[in-house]
Design a protein around this motif. Structure first.
Motif, PDB file in Angstrom:
ATOM      1  N   UNK A  67      43.109  12.065 -87.783  1.00 40.46           N
ATOM      2  CA  UNK A  67      44.244  12.685 -87.121  1.00 40.46           C
ATOM      3  C   UNK A  67      43.523  14.217 -87.299  1.00 40.46           C
ATOM      4  N   UNK A  68      43.216  14.230 -88.545  1.00 44.36           N
ATOM      5  CA  UNK A  68      42.657  16.179 -88.426  1.00 44.36           C
ATOM      6  C   UNK A  68      40.837  15.948 -87.376  1.00 44.36           C
ATOM      7  N   UNK A  69      40.638  15.002 -86.767  1.00 48.12           N
ATOM      8  CA  UNK A  69      39.829  15.339 -86.091  1.00 48.12           C
ATOM      9  C   UNK A  69      39.778  15.866 -84.519  1.00 48.12           C
ATOM     10  N   UNK A  70      41.224  15.138 -84.495  1.00 43.68           N
ATOM     11  CA  UNK A  70      42.041  15.497 -82.761  1.00 43.68           C
ATOM     12  C   UNK A  70      41.985  16.639 -82.714  1.00 43.68           C
ATOM     13  N   UNK A  71      42.123  17.860 -82.828  1.00 47.64           N
ATOM     14  CA  UNK A  71      42.360  19.418 -82.869  1.00 47.64           C
ATOM     15  C   UNK A  71      41.101  19.350 -82.211  1.00 47.64           C
ATOM     16  N   UNK A  72      40.021  19.580 -83.538  1.00 49.28           N
ATOM     17  CA  UNK A  72      38.085  19.827 -83.466  1.00 49.28           C
ATOM     18  C   UNK A  72      38.181  18.997 -82.368  1.00 49.28           C
ATOM     19  N   UNK A  73      37.954  17.898 -81.798  1.00 46.48           N
ATOM     20  CA  UNK A  73      37.390  17.550 -81.128  1.00 46.48           C
ATOM     21  C   UNK A  73      38.159  18.633 -79.629  1.00 46.48           C
ATOM     22  N   UNK A  74      39.190  18.564 -79.341  1.00 47.45           N
ATOM     23  CA  UNK A  74      39.709  19.418 -78.687  1.00 47.45           C
ATOM     24  C   UNK A  74      38.843  20.209 -78.961  1.00 47.45           C
ATOM     25  N   UNK A  75      38.755  21.299 -79.347  1.00 48.74           N
ATOM     26  CA  UNK A  75      38.257  22.406 -79.550  1.00 48.74           C
ATOM     27  C   UNK A  75      36.994  22.684 -79.053  1.00 48.74           C
ATOM     28  N   UNK A  76      35.866  21.115 -79.528  1.00 48.74           N
ATOM     29  CA  UNK A  76      34.759  21.454 -79.131  1.00 48.74           C
ATOM     30  C   UNK A  76      34.277  20.155 -77.946  1.00 48.74           C
ATOM     31  N   UNK A  77      34.688  20.029 -77.280  1.00 46.19           N
ATOM     32  CA  UNK A  77      34.885  18.986 -76.136  1.00 46.19           C
ATOM     33  C   UNK A  77      34.092  18.994 -75.288  1.00 46.19           C
ATOM     34  N   UNK A  78      33.641  20.737 -75.001  1.00 46.90           N
ATOM     35  CA  UNK A  78      32.638  20.744 -73.898  1.00 46.90           C
ATOM     36  C   UNK A  78      31.085  19.969 -74.596  1.00 46.90           C
ATOM     37  N   UNK A  79      31.372  20.516 -75.834  1.00 46.17           N
ATOM     38  CA  UNK A  79      29.984  20.195 -76.510  1.00 46.17           C
ATOM     39  C   UNK A  79      29.611  18.850 -77.485  1.00 46.17           C
ATOM     40  N   UNK A  80      30.563  18.758 -77.416  1.00 44.75           N
ATOM     41  CA  UNK A  80      30.379  17.160 -79.227  1.00 44.75           C
ATOM     42  C   UNK A  80      31.503  16.154 -78.393  1.00 44.75           C
TER      43      UNK A  80
END
Length: 342
Positions: A67-80
């Motif tokens: 669940x902690x990865x969700x924000x990180x995915x949203x923040x980096x979705x253009x690259x990762x």
């Protein structure tokens, strides 16, 4: 024969009927599959980060972590593209130790494959349903892939399995990218032969059926380091190693040349903190070489909530009971640094 037959296990179809995937999750998973395939094939320049605990040992803490990865995915979705490691089958070098949730849903209780099949399906489903992130697991037992194939967007074949015929043939029928690790000996030709086999169609036996496959064009390599005859770890993530593998790829008739670098295992000598340095070196190598920039598609990182590892029974929440992992703060920082460095 020297076997005691304990339980007749449910088939994949029976498990899927008992635990059906919601329609909205089917659509989300299909979208994620396409994103990962495009990254492997080069249609997208997004970088894969396959990250999570060495072993998925506890449903609550694994869900907390993912669940902690969700924000990180949203923040980096253009690259990762972040893919949670939900590893429920664990190969053991000597056969001893915790073999994963499939064998023991509760690491402190006796093994139960029947309970384990339910547990791994439930865990993978919860991750997808609650986070929207489709998962990765290891193909330790080829016959078991069908229990989870509608949830996973990435499959890894381990160093001890990569030479096995059934692993290669089953991979040829998977509809998502399959990463073939180099064997513990480090022989790159073994890994590349496995990729070749999986990229082509075959006829073989699977779960009492004669089956036919068309080949999996998204099969690729994973460098995880090697072990010498003296038991010393030999890393293979350095610039020269990556260039050598790229050269060997170019000499073969393989589609979608691609490599993932496993930052732990024999590349780090299981010194889990070294994963940070190794990932940064891999990113530097990609920036230095146009060939490597298009060839190195991602990294694998072992990470959990608490850093290090513990023995079974110590009950430290979110801490690995197998190999040591990065803690959350280091992992979060590293993901943002990867996004900046690709």
């Amino acid at each position: 024969m020297g076997y005691e037959f304990i339980n007749k296990l449910p088939t994949p179809a029976e498990i899927k009927e008992q635990f059906p995937l919601p329609v909205e999750c089917v659509a989300a998973k299909a979208q994620r599959d396409e994103e990962v395939k495009k990254a492997i094939s080069g249609q997208s320049d997004k970088f894969l980060v396959i990250i999570g605990p060495c072993s998925a040992d506890n449903e609550d803490s694994v869900l907390d972590y993912t669940s902690r990865l969700v924000k990180l995915q949203e923040d980096t979705k253009d690259k990762l593209i972040l893919i949670p490691r939900i590893y429920t089958n664990k190969p053991r070098t000597t056969g001893d130790g915790y073999k994963g949730m499939l064998h023991q849903p509760d690491p402190e209780k006796r093994p139960s494959m029947a309970d384990g099949l339910h547990a791994i399906r439930h865990l993978h489903m919860r991750v997808l349903m609650e986070t929207g992130l489709s998962t990765a697991d290891e193909m330790l037992y080829p016959d078991n892939v069908s229990y989870l194939d509608d949830i996973m967007s990435y499959i890894a074949v381990g160093a001890r399995s990569v030479e096995n015929q059934q692993h290669r043939l089953v991979s040829s029928g998977c509809h998502v990218p399959v990463g073939m690790k180099n064997p513990t000996s480090g022989d790159l030709s073994v890994m590349l032969n496995s990729v070749h086999a999986a990229q082509h169609g075959h006829e073989f036996i699977m779960r009492d059926w004669e089956v036919k496959t068309e080949g999996n064009p998204w099969t690729h390599t994973i460098l995880r380091g090697a072990v010498s005859k003296h038991g010393q770890c030999l890393p293979n993530y350095h610039y020269e190693d990556l260039m050598l593998l790229h050269q060997l790829y170019m000499e073969r008739n393989l589609v979608n040349p691609a490599c993932i670098v496993d930052a732990n295992h024999s590349n780090s000598n299981k010194q889990y903190k070294e994963q940070i340095r190794i990932v940064k070196e891999v990113l530097h190598s990609r920036r230095h070489s146009a060939d490597l920039n298009s060839f190195i598609k991602g990294v694998m990182i072992e990470s959990y909530i608490e850093e290090g590892n513990q023995k079974i029974g110590e009950h430290c929440y979110g801490k690995s009971i197998t190999d040591p992992c990065l803690g959350w703060e280091d992992s979060e920082r590293l993901i943002y640094e990867i996004a900046e460095g690709v």
